[in-house]
Design a protein around this motif. Structure first.
Motif, short mmCIF file in Angstrom:
data_model
loop_
_atom_site.label_atom_id
_atom_site.label_comp_id
_atom_site.label_asym_id
_atom_site.label_seq_id
_atom_site.Cartn_x
_atom_site.Cartn_y
_atom_site.Cartn_z
N LEU A 258 80.90 -1.67 8.70
CA LEU A 258 79.02 -2.52 8.62
C LEU A 258 79.25 -4.26 8.69
CD1 LEU A 258 76.87 0.14 6.43
CD2 LEU A 258 77.27 -0.01 9.27
N TYR B 99 74.01 6.49 12.70
CA TYR B 99 73.56 6.19 11.25
C TYR B 99 74.07 4.96 11.23
CZ TYR B 99 77.61 8.82 9.58
OH TYR B 99 78.89 9.33 9.58
N SER C 54 72.13 -6.42 3.53
CA SER C 54 70.87 -6.33 3.10
C SER C 54 70.65 -5.08 3.29
CB SER C 54 70.43 -6.79 4.58
OG SER C 54 71.38 -6.18 5.47
N ARG C 55 71.81 -3.95 3.71
CA ARG C 55 70.37 -2.34 3.18
C ARG C 55 70.81 -2.21 1.80
NH1 ARG C 55 73.46 1.09 7.83
NH2 ARG C 55 73.29 -0.46 10.00
N LYS D 211 72.28 4.53 0.58
CA LYS D 211 71.69 2.85 0.38
C LYS D 211 72.23 2.62 2.22
CE LYS D 211 69.03 2.70 -2.23
NZ LYS D 211 67.30 2.37 -2.45
N LEU D 212 73.35 3.24 2.51
CA LEU D 212 74.17 2.44 3.15
C LEU D 212 73.28 3.51 4.67
CD1 LEU D 212 77.39 1.03 2.72
CD2 LEU D 212 75.64 -0.44 3.07
N CYS D 213 73.73 4.89 5.29
CA CYS D 213 73.26 5.63 5.93
C CYS D 213 72.57 6.68 6.06
CB CYS D 213 75.29 5.73 5.77
SG CYS D 213 76.08 4.84 7.10
N ASN E 196 74.91 -6.87 7.13
CA ASN E 196 74.10 -5.36 6.42
C ASN E 196 74.38 -5.01 5.39
OD1 ASN E 196 73.45 -5.11 10.02
ND2 ASN E 196 75.67 -5.08 10.27
N GLN F 141 70.12 -4.58 -0.61
CA GLN F 141 68.77 -4.88 -1.06
C GLN F 141 67.66 -3.98 -1.69
OE1 GLN F 141 67.70 -8.19 -1.72
NE2 GLN F 141 69.98 -8.05 -1.56
N GLN G 75 71.44 2.69 12.58
CA GLN G 75 70.18 2.81 11.96
C GLN G 75 70.30 4.02 11.14
OE1 GLN G 75 67.63 4.42 15.63
NE2 GLN G 75 67.36 2.94 16.27
N PRO G 76 70.00 3.34 9.63
CA PRO G 76 70.21 4.33 8.44
C PRO G 76 69.00 5.36 8.97
CG PRO G 76 70.25 2.34 7.91
CD PRO G 76 69.50 1.93 9.39
#
Ligand code: GLU
Length: 455
Positions: free
Chosen positions: A445, A361, A452-453, A428-430, A449, A455, A364-365
């Motif tokens: 991260l 994660y 952008s995650r 949101k991040l993971c 990263n 956003q 790739q969340p």
């Protein structure tokens, strides 16, 4: 004297967890004594033996790291040798031809039962072995009639069986093929086996095997008959209900060293030690401190032991184990500091599959569950995250200390508690709320990263 032990599986299926413990104890005893460990495949049951089973047993032993010094030997390739020894016994008079038909033997047994005697071969062919037209004889071992067979089993203690209890065993069928007990005897003799470690379902074979060894003038090995491994609830393990194949444990994310560690504790112990390496086990292991009562397989304990071994693994080793699955998911571990990730997550799972997910994660969340979204990604929470992103963006130097300080300051200014920021942020991040502390996650991260995650 060089200690020589063997593992002698019948290739009629995968390597069973009980078979693995037998192999482990045989192997460890040889290693402890600088001896030799022999692998012998007992494949004379041609109906049930398969090459696939041979391969899967050898593969499972390789996975466990139980290397053998000699073999694999295959009984089916030793037929000439067995026939030679049978002839030798016929010549010496320790075996004899028996021409009795099945019908004749049935009648004999009925008569014995009617008299209240124990049914056993009455040796009519020993005294009067007349070839019969068109009948191919079997060969019987001339079992001693007096006295008893005694051995000091390394696990069960002294066992004594009166010879009067033992029949004249058939050692070759009418087609000339040798029978199971006979092959084992010749093999243990030829392979110079000094210690036989096997499941206690073979205890009944031992007096017969000892008698044949003696008749051959062969040395009699020491025997250690290992008790069964039962389920937690005391019932027998079964293929349908329980993971009994060694390789199922690999699929469950168990490390081979953890499985060996756990198996070693079934009927054996070294003080209160629960977690140890295979080297320590080899150093400590002796055959004579095995407990004679059945062991119970405790799955929870196995996973606990596994967690301890995962924790103790060096990162490069741990990575090598999970790398194939990460690659399969399209993850390039070089994109983040994989060492820092492993340091964080390797205490967070009791099996490799969980550890793999914990690593994944970061790259790739996960897909956020509806339940988590409803609970944590509220309009308020998203508003907070927006402000937090702006604050992060303004951070001049991305370091754990700076991130920690920023979080503290941010929560104070916004008048919110840590989890009010942490939970939506993690999602949101993971994609999951179950991550290590979120300052560490942010740090790993990296700014790009994270932004952008968010956003
Ligand atoms: N082939 C036997 C089994 O798989 C083992 C026999 C022995 O160890 O003597 O149960």
């Amino acid at each position: 004297m060089t200690i020589r032990t063997r593992f002698a599986p019948s290739p009629t299926g995968f390597l069973h967890i009980g078979g693995a413990r037998t192999a482990l104890f045989s192997w460890a005893y040889a290693r402890h004594n600088n001896g030799k460990f022999v692998l012998r495949v007992e494949d004379t049951d041609v109906e049930r033996s398969t090459q696939e089973s041979v391969d899967s047993i050898i593969h499972a032993m390789e996975w466990l790291g139980l290397g053998y010094d000699e073999g694999p030997f295959f009984q089916m390739q030793r037929m000439e040798r067995y026939k030679q020894v049978i002839q030798q016994m016929l010549d010496a008079g320790t075996a004899y031809y028996c021409y009795c038909s099945k019908e004749e033997l049935d009648i004999m047994r009925e008569e014995q039962k009617a008299r209240g005697d124990k049914p056993r071969y009455d040796r009519r062919c020993l005294h009067n072995s007349q070839p019969r037209e068109g009948v191919k004889p079997v060969v019987r071992f001339k079992n001693p009639t007096d006295g008893s067979v005694v051995w000091d089993d390394l696990v069960k203690g002294r066992i004594e069986i009166a010879n009067s209890e033992l029949d004249d065993l058939i050692i070759a069928r009418s087609d000339g093929t040798p029978t199971y007990n006979f092959c084992v005897v010749v093999d243990d003799w030829d392979m110079g086996i000094t210690h036989v470690t096997r499941g206690d379902d073979h205890v009944n074979n031992t007096p017969r095997q000892i008698n044949i060894l003696k008749a051959l003038g062969a040395p009699v090995p020491l025997y250690a008959h290992l008790p069964m491994i039962l389920r937690d609830d005391g019932q027998k393990m079964s293929k349908r209900r329980d993971p009994v194949s060694v390789m199922q444990y690999k699929d469950m994310g168990i490390l081979p060293e953890a499985l060996l560690n756990y198996l070693s504790r079934l009927c054996w112990g070294h003080g209160d030690d629960e977690v140890f390496t295979i080297e320590q086990f080899v150093e400590w292991f002796k055959l004579n401190n095995i407990s004679p009562s059945p062991a119970r397989f405790d799955m929870k304990k196995l996973f606990w032991v596994n967690a301890q071994h995962i924790k103790a693994l060096a990162n490069d080793k741990l990575l090598a184990l999970i790398a194939p699955e990460l690659a399969r998911r399209g993850i390039n571990v070089a994109q983040l500091d994989i060492n820092a990730i492993l340091d964080l997550v390797k205490t967070r799972g009791d099996n490799l599959n969980t550890i793999t997910n914990e690593v994944a994660y970061f790259y790739q969340p996960q897909v956020v569950s509806d339940e988590d979204a409803t609970k944590h990604l509220t309009a308020d929470a998203l508003g907070v995250l927006g402000k937090f992103a702006t604050a992060l963006d303004a951070l001049s130097e991305w370091s754990l200390d700076n991130i920690k300080a920023l979080i503290k300051e941010f929560c104070a200014t916004e008048g919110i508690k840590m989890p009010q920021l942490g939970m939506p942020l993690r999602l949101k991040l993971c994609g999951t709320t179950q991550t290590p502390s979120f300052d560490a996650v942010l740090n790993i991260l990296g700014k790009d990263n994270v932004l952008s995650r968010l956003q």
